[in-house]
Write a protein that holds these residues in place. Structure first.
Motif, PDB file in Angstrom:
ATOM      1  N   PHE A  43       0.760  -1.124   0.148  1.00  0.00           N
ATOM      2  CA  PHE A  43      -0.246  -0.054   0.016  1.00  0.00           C
ATOM      3  C   PHE A  43       0.743   1.322  -0.026  1.00  0.00           C
ATOM      4  CE2 PHE A  43      -1.931   3.439   2.345  1.00  0.00           C
ATOM      5  CZ  PHE A  43      -2.871   3.782   1.904  1.00  0.00           C
ATOM      6  N   LEU A  44       1.798   1.169   0.988  1.00  0.00           N
ATOM      7  CA  LEU A  44       2.648   2.386   0.993  1.00  0.00           C
ATOM      8  C   LEU A  44       3.529   2.860  -0.343  1.00  0.00           C
ATOM      9  CD1 LEU A  44       4.091   1.911   4.584  1.00  0.00           C
ATOM     10  CD2 LEU A  44       2.485   3.383   3.939  1.00  0.00           C
ATOM     11  N   ALA A  45       3.939   1.598  -0.970  1.00  0.00           N
ATOM     12  CA  ALA A  45       4.482   1.733  -2.385  1.00  0.00           C
ATOM     13  C   ALA A  45       3.688   2.337  -3.457  1.00  0.00           C
ATOM     14  CB  ALA A  45       5.243   0.619  -2.528  1.00  0.00           C
ATOM     15  N   ARG A  46       2.458   1.728  -3.462  1.00  0.00           N
ATOM     16  CA  ARG A  46       1.433   1.951  -4.628  1.00  0.00           C
ATOM     17  C   ARG A  46       0.931   3.428  -4.267  1.00  0.00           C
ATOM     18  NH1 ARG A  46      -2.321  -1.810  -3.467  1.00  0.00           N
ATOM     19  NH2 ARG A  46      -3.659   0.065  -2.465  1.00  0.00           N
ATOM     20  N   GLU A  47       0.977   3.832  -3.216  1.00  0.00           N
ATOM     21  CA  GLU A  47       0.103   5.195  -2.956  1.00  0.00           C
ATOM     22  C   GLU A  47       1.463   6.268  -2.616  1.00  0.00           C
ATOM     23  OE1 GLU A  47      -2.796   5.883  -3.157  1.00  0.00           O
ATOM     24  OE2 GLU A  47      -3.302   3.630  -3.123  1.00  0.00           O
ATOM     25  N   LYS A  48       2.551   5.838  -3.086  1.00  0.00           N
ATOM     26  CA  LYS A  48       3.655   6.759  -3.410  1.00  0.00           C
ATOM     27  C   LYS A  48       4.151   7.627  -1.931  1.00  0.00           C
ATOM     28  CE  LYS A  48       4.154   6.221  -7.616  1.00  0.00           C
ATOM     29  NZ  LYS A  48       4.936   5.246  -8.268  1.00  0.00           N
ATOM     30  N   PHE A  49       3.982   6.773  -0.713  1.00  0.00           N
ATOM     31  CA  PHE A  49       4.034   7.589   0.507  1.00  0.00           C
ATOM     32  C   PHE A  49       5.594   7.900   0.591  1.00  0.00           C
ATOM     33  CE2 PHE A  49       0.803   7.411   4.013  1.00  0.00           C
ATOM     34  CZ  PHE A  49      -0.178   7.010   3.009  1.00  0.00           C
ATOM     35  N   HIS A  50       6.041   8.874   1.128  1.00  0.00           N
ATOM     36  CA  HIS A  50       7.411   9.086   1.618  1.00  0.00           C
ATOM     37  C   HIS A  50       7.575   8.708   2.855  1.00  0.00           C
ATOM     38  CE1 HIS A  50       8.335  12.674  -1.394  1.00  0.00           C
ATOM     39  NE2 HIS A  50       7.951  11.850  -2.080  1.00  0.00           N
ATOM     40  N   VAL A  51       8.473   7.611   3.045  1.00  0.00           N
ATOM     41  CA  VAL A  51       8.393   6.991   4.648  1.00  0.00           C
ATOM     42  C   VAL A  51       9.752   7.329   5.191  1.00  0.00           C
ATOM     43  CG1 VAL A  51       8.258   4.884   5.862  1.00  0.00           C
ATOM     44  CG2 VAL A  51       6.753   5.131   3.734  1.00  0.00           C
ATOM     45  N   MET A  52       9.799   7.887   6.382  1.00  0.00           N
ATOM     46  CA  MET A  52      11.028   7.778   7.054  1.00  0.00           C
ATOM     47  C   MET A  52      11.073   7.012   8.011  1.00  0.00           C
ATOM     48  SD  MET A  52      13.233  10.826   7.784  1.00  0.00           S
ATOM     49  CE  MET A  52      12.537  12.367   8.189  1.00  0.00           C
ATOM     50  N   VAL A  53      12.239   6.212   8.008  1.00  0.00           N
ATOM     51  CA  VAL A  53      12.329   5.121   9.214  1.00  0.00           C
ATOM     52  C   VAL A  53      13.356   5.369  10.133  1.00  0.00           C
ATOM     53  CG1 VAL A  53      12.881   2.733   9.152  1.00  0.00           C
ATOM     54  CG2 VAL A  53      11.968   3.589   7.140  1.00  0.00           C
ATOM     55  N   SER A  54      13.122   5.106  11.266  1.00  0.00           N
ATOM     56  CA  SER A  54      14.133   5.501  12.642  1.00  0.00           C
ATOM     57  C   SER A  54      14.932   4.237  12.744  1.00  0.00           C
ATOM     58  CB  SER A  54      13.083   5.487  13.809  1.00  0.00           C
ATOM     59  OG  SER A  54      12.179   6.730  13.609  1.00  0.00           O
ATOM     60  N   ILE A  55      16.110   4.379  12.303  1.00  0.00           N
ATOM     61  CA  ILE A  55      17.188   3.437  12.637  1.00  0.00           C
ATOM     62  C   ILE A  55      18.403   4.178  13.060  1.00  0.00           C
ATOM     63  CG2 ILE A  55      18.496   1.222  11.941  1.00  0.00           C
ATOM     64  CD1 ILE A  55      16.837   0.951   9.537  1.00  0.00           C
TER      65      ILE A  55
END
Ligand code: SF4
Ligand code: SF4
Length: 331
Positions: A43-55
């Motif tokens: 879903f996130l990829a299809r809807e073009k979300f900008h995702v920030m990941v905490s590592i």
């Protein structure tokens, strides 16, 4: 384009409303990905979300603070799910997730941290520090004047120069953070018009971003949430209160004007993080000397590095910046 942080509600409704009002809307979210499923990643990829990941770095650095309720480290789960998400993003041609690392007192090597994170499947990496506030520091906060961090930065720069000296035709890998900083210096150095006064650029706080709580309360940014003295209104009862925004900015600019006007770095620094200077009672303190010294020390090294590249390796500098370098005598 507007990006809605932490999308909530029905994204389809929002997109229809955006179409009606001729706006472009995008969605961003920040997550540790520990609960990500394959369907969510799709879903996130299809809807073009900008995702920030905490590592926060390697397993040891990350698991020092990022643990489950039963105390187990989350590094392995987060990294496995990041790889799942990266795969989906690539399939859909969506911008890859960006990793945001927060260094703490146990990990103050920004170069090693960035290098490790960039090996996890995305080149988009940003490394910050845990600072507390000007009035309250925690044991895990990175103190100012941290020698280890500065040594790591200096060693990184020495190594880049050595690589260029050995073979100027091979472009060293400088990483995102250093490239961004060099661009900032370059833009300032090549700016044609002088500013007449200190000009804190700030971060967009309360201007092109605001945080909305589930109850609809508005705050200048996510870090301010819960600080009642900085509540800027409520989306259910009239929205943003412009007079409060004006007062907030008046207080910020007054503070900066007093402290920053005599500082040689005033046009490059942009001022300290406004939240860092803010207290629960609504007061805004001036930037503190220790942090300012730290900022100036870092910029001194950066300016020296920029000058070396400009004078000895201008072609490499142009490639690193992705911008043309002005040639003396030509406009
Ligand atoms: S280093 Fe400190 S005094 Fe100088 S511009 Fe930055 S915040 Fe202001
Ligand atoms: S005020 Fe500080 S924490 Fe908030 S957005 Fe600006 S830099 Fe980030």
């Amino acid at each position: 384009m507007f990006f809605v942080t932490e999308a909530c509600g029905d994204s389809q409704d929002r997109l229809e409303r955006a179409t009606e009002t001729k706006q472009q809307v995008g969605f961003t979210m920040t997550s540790n990905l520990t609960l990500l499923t394959e369907d969510m990643a799709e879903f996130l990829a299809r809807e073009k979300f900008h995702v920030m990941v905490s590592i926060d770095g390697d397993r040891e650095s990350h698991d020092r603070h990022r643990v489950t309720v039963s105390g187990e480290g989350t590094y392995d789960t987060t990294v496995a799910n990041l790889k799942l998400l990266v795969g989906k993003m690539r399939l859909h041609g969506t911008r890859l997730p960006k990793i945001r690392a927060t260094m703490t007192a146990g990990n103050v090597d920004p170069v090693a941290t960035e290098e490790h994170l960039r090996s996890l499947g995305t080149h988009l990496v940003e490394v910050g520090e845990s600072h507390g506030t000007v009035n309250e520091q925690q044991d895990y906060d990175v103190g100012s004047k941290c020698e280890e961090r500065m040594n790591s930065f200096n060693a990184r720069i020495d190594s880049i120069i050595e690589q260029l000296e050995a073979d100027p035709s091979v472009l060293p890998d400088v990483g995102n953070s250093l490239r961004k900083s060099l661009r900032k210096v370059h833009d300032e150095v090549t700016r044609k018009q002088a500013y007449s006064q200190a000009r804190p650029t700030l971060c967009g706080v309360c201007r092109n971003m605001k945080a909305v709580t589930p109850e609809g309360d508005l705050f200048p940014c996510h870090r301010y949430v819960g600080m009642e003295a900085f509540k800027m209104g409520n989306i259910h009862t009239g929205g943003i209160q412009q007079d409060r925004v004006r007062d907030y900015y008046d207080a910020l600019y007054t503070t900066y004007a007093e402290k920053c006007a005599p500082c040689w770095l005033r046009h490059l620094c942009g001022g300290q993080c406004p939240w860092y200077l803010s207290s629960e009672d609504g007061a805004i303190s001036p930037p503190d000397d220790a942090t300012c010294d730290d900022i100036r020390d870092g910029f001194e090294v950066l300016l020296g590095f920029y000058a070396t590249l400009m004078s000895r390796f201008p072609e490499a500098l142009a490639s690193i910046l992705g911008r043309p370098i002005p040639v003396e005598g030509k406009e």
